[in-house]
Design a protein around this motif. Sequence first.
Motif, short mmCIF file in Angstrom:
data_model
loop_
_atom_site.label_atom_id
_atom_site.label_comp_id
_atom_site.label_asym_id
_atom_site.label_seq_id
_atom_site.Cartn_x
_atom_site.Cartn_y
_atom_site.Cartn_z
N HIS A 243 21.27 -32.35 42.37
CA HIS A 243 21.74 -32.35 43.76
C HIS A 243 21.02 -33.39 44.62
O HIS A 243 21.44 -33.65 45.75
CB HIS A 243 21.49 -30.97 44.37
CG HIS A 243 20.04 -30.58 44.43
ND1 HIS A 243 19.34 -30.20 43.30
CD2 HIS A 243 19.17 -30.56 45.46
CE1 HIS A 243 18.08 -29.92 43.65
NE2 HIS A 243 17.95 -30.14 44.95
N MET A 244 19.95 -33.98 44.10
CA MET A 244 19.17 -34.95 44.89
C MET A 244 19.95 -36.26 45.01
O MET A 244 20.49 -36.77 44.02
CB MET A 244 17.82 -35.21 44.25
CG MET A 244 16.96 -33.95 44.07
SD MET A 244 16.42 -33.27 45.66
CE MET A 244 15.19 -34.48 46.13
N GLU A 245 19.97 -36.82 46.21
CA GLU A 245 20.76 -38.00 46.51
C GLU A 245 20.31 -39.23 45.71
O GLU A 245 21.14 -40.06 45.32
CB GLU A 245 20.68 -38.32 48.01
CG GLU A 245 21.47 -39.54 48.46
CD GLU A 245 22.97 -39.35 48.34
OE1 GLU A 245 23.68 -40.37 48.29
OE2 GLU A 245 23.43 -38.20 48.29
N ASN A 246 19.01 -39.36 45.47
CA ASN A 246 18.50 -40.58 44.82
C ASN A 246 18.16 -40.38 43.35
O ASN A 246 17.33 -41.10 42.80
CB ASN A 246 17.29 -41.12 45.58
CG ASN A 246 16.17 -40.10 45.70
OD1 ASN A 246 16.37 -38.91 45.46
ND2 ASN A 246 14.99 -40.55 46.08
N VAL A 247 18.80 -39.40 42.71
CA VAL A 247 18.64 -39.19 41.26
C VAL A 247 19.98 -39.49 40.58
O VAL A 247 21.01 -38.94 40.96
CB VAL A 247 18.20 -37.75 40.94
CG1 VAL A 247 18.17 -37.52 39.43
CG2 VAL A 247 16.83 -37.47 41.55
N VAL A 248 19.94 -40.36 39.57
CA VAL A 248 21.15 -40.69 38.81
C VAL A 248 20.81 -40.62 37.32
O VAL A 248 19.83 -41.22 36.88
CB VAL A 248 21.68 -42.10 39.14
CG1 VAL A 248 22.96 -42.38 38.37
CG2 VAL A 248 21.91 -42.25 40.63
N ALA A 249 21.60 -39.88 36.57
CA ALA A 249 21.38 -39.75 35.13
C ALA A 249 22.64 -40.20 34.39
O ALA A 249 23.74 -39.75 34.72
CB ALA A 249 21.03 -38.31 34.77
N THR A 250 22.46 -41.06 33.39
CA THR A 250 23.60 -41.57 32.63
C THR A 250 23.30 -41.49 31.13
O THR A 250 22.14 -41.42 30.72
CB THR A 250 23.92 -43.02 33.00
OG1 THR A 250 22.84 -43.87 32.57
CG2 THR A 250 24.13 -43.19 34.48
N ARG A 251 24.36 -41.54 30.34
CA ARG A 251 24.24 -41.61 28.88
C ARG A 251 24.75 -42.97 28.40
O ARG A 251 25.79 -43.43 28.85
CB ARG A 251 25.06 -40.51 28.20
CG ARG A 251 24.57 -39.09 28.45
CD ARG A 251 25.47 -38.12 27.71
NE ARG A 251 25.14 -36.72 27.98
CZ ARG A 251 24.30 -35.99 27.28
NH1 ARG A 251 23.69 -36.54 26.23
NH2 ARG A 251 24.05 -34.73 27.58
N VAL A 252 24.01 -43.58 27.47
CA VAL A 252 24.42 -44.83 26.85
C VAL A 252 24.35 -44.63 25.34
O VAL A 252 23.28 -44.63 24.75
CB VAL A 252 23.54 -46.01 27.29
CG1 VAL A 252 23.89 -47.26 26.51
CG2 VAL A 252 23.69 -46.26 28.78
N ASN A 253 25.51 -44.44 24.73
CA ASN A 253 25.56 -44.23 23.28
C ASN A 253 25.78 -45.53 22.51
O ASN A 253 25.30 -45.68 21.39
CB ASN A 253 26.68 -43.24 22.94
CG ASN A 253 26.43 -41.88 23.56
OD1 ASN A 253 25.30 -41.42 23.66
ND2 ASN A 253 27.50 -41.22 23.99
N THR A 254 26.52 -46.46 23.12
CA THR A 254 26.77 -47.77 22.51
C THR A 254 26.64 -48.84 23.59
O THR A 254 26.52 -48.54 24.79
CB THR A 254 28.19 -47.84 21.90
OG1 THR A 254 29.16 -47.80 22.96
CG2 THR A 254 28.43 -46.69 20.94
N LYS A 255 26.70 -50.10 23.19
CA LYS A 255 26.60 -51.19 24.14
C LYS A 255 27.72 -51.17 25.17
O LYS A 255 27.54 -51.60 26.31
CB LYS A 255 26.59 -52.53 23.41
CG LYS A 255 25.32 -52.79 22.59
CD LYS A 255 25.39 -54.13 21.89
CE LYS A 255 24.11 -54.40 21.11
NZ LYS A 255 24.15 -55.71 20.41
N ASP A 256 28.87 -50.66 24.78
CA ASP A 256 30.00 -50.61 25.72
C ASP A 256 29.72 -49.69 26.90
O ASP A 256 30.35 -49.83 27.96
CB ASP A 256 31.27 -50.15 25.00
CG ASP A 256 31.81 -51.21 24.05
OD1 ASP A 256 31.49 -52.40 24.25
OD2 ASP A 256 32.54 -50.85 23.10
#
Length: 364
Positions: free
Chosen positions: A337-350
């Motif tokens: 819920h925090m405005e300045n937190v971003v989490a992403t997943r990168v499984n491949t270069k694409d």
Amino acid sequence: MRIDKDHQRFRQIVKGKIRQDLRKFLTRGELIGKEGKQLISIPIRGIELPQFRYGENADAGVGQGEGEPGQTVDGDGLGIGPGGTEPGQHILEVDITLDELADILGEELQLPRIEPKGRRNITAVKERYSSIRQSGPESLRHFKRTFRRALRRMIMSGIYDPRDPKIIFERRDKLYRSWKPVRKPDSNALIVYMMDVSGSMGHEQKELVRLEAFWIDAWLRRNYDGIESRYIVHDVQAFEVDRETFFHIREDGGTKISSAFRFAKELLDKHYPTDDWNIYLFHFSDGDNSSEADSRECCRILKEDLLPRVNEFGYCQVASAYGSGAFINTLREQLGHMENVVATRVNTKDDIYDSIREFFKKGR
């Protein structure tokens, strides 16, 4: 001039072609190490090269006459075989700066330019040539103004001859460029890269981290005049390394992610006052932590000590066959819920393309 308009039109066509293949360009490892104004050669398909078209020759010329397909012009006759019949795929290489490529990235991902938030701008003093004076070194002589001044003097004195238009400079004609100090605000930014180097983070994982970190760096440098980067690696303990070591250190041992966050806090406490810096933290891991308790401790450190001080904390979880991948779930549950937190997943270069867009789409 028309040639300038044609050149600008050609540059627009080139940028359009680059946008079409942007995902592919983001995965080019050979771009790493390039900076701002350095030229990069980009192969572009589908742009027709200008070419001469010849009409029919009345007389025989070079290359005409009797001959068989595959017959060599000279030599020992080993180059036998018919000529090719398939058209080639002509590729044009164009030079573009990394700054231009970063701008294309921002336009294609619809990234807003970043505005420094709640930070004091650091002011630098620079010299700008903005005035004229009557003395100075010859290397700074303003030729156009000197020429006009001498021409005006000769016309007014009646010694100018249009049939023999010689301009003779006198000392009083000469004008020189002069400078004055200009106070220019420099928005400084700090990027802290943190990476898990435990046994489950292999070469493929670090290659994904390397590419993503490069484009993060390129985009932030287009938004700030001054960028400083620091690099932290960790297994069960954290320590600072240089850029080269960050991307090439051997992986081994277990994982305790909180060690990296504590080290980052100490780094900010010692060297980077919140009022003077726009701070970005990025952590890369396969999400395999030593315990759920340590994952909760990570969230506590972020919430109490780091998030109030930074523009953004970005967590990028790369796929690994050996990691549990649980940390991203804890992070989203505790701090999603925090405005300045971003989490992403990168499984491949694409996936790098979408991860960067997620990190910067709000222009933090």
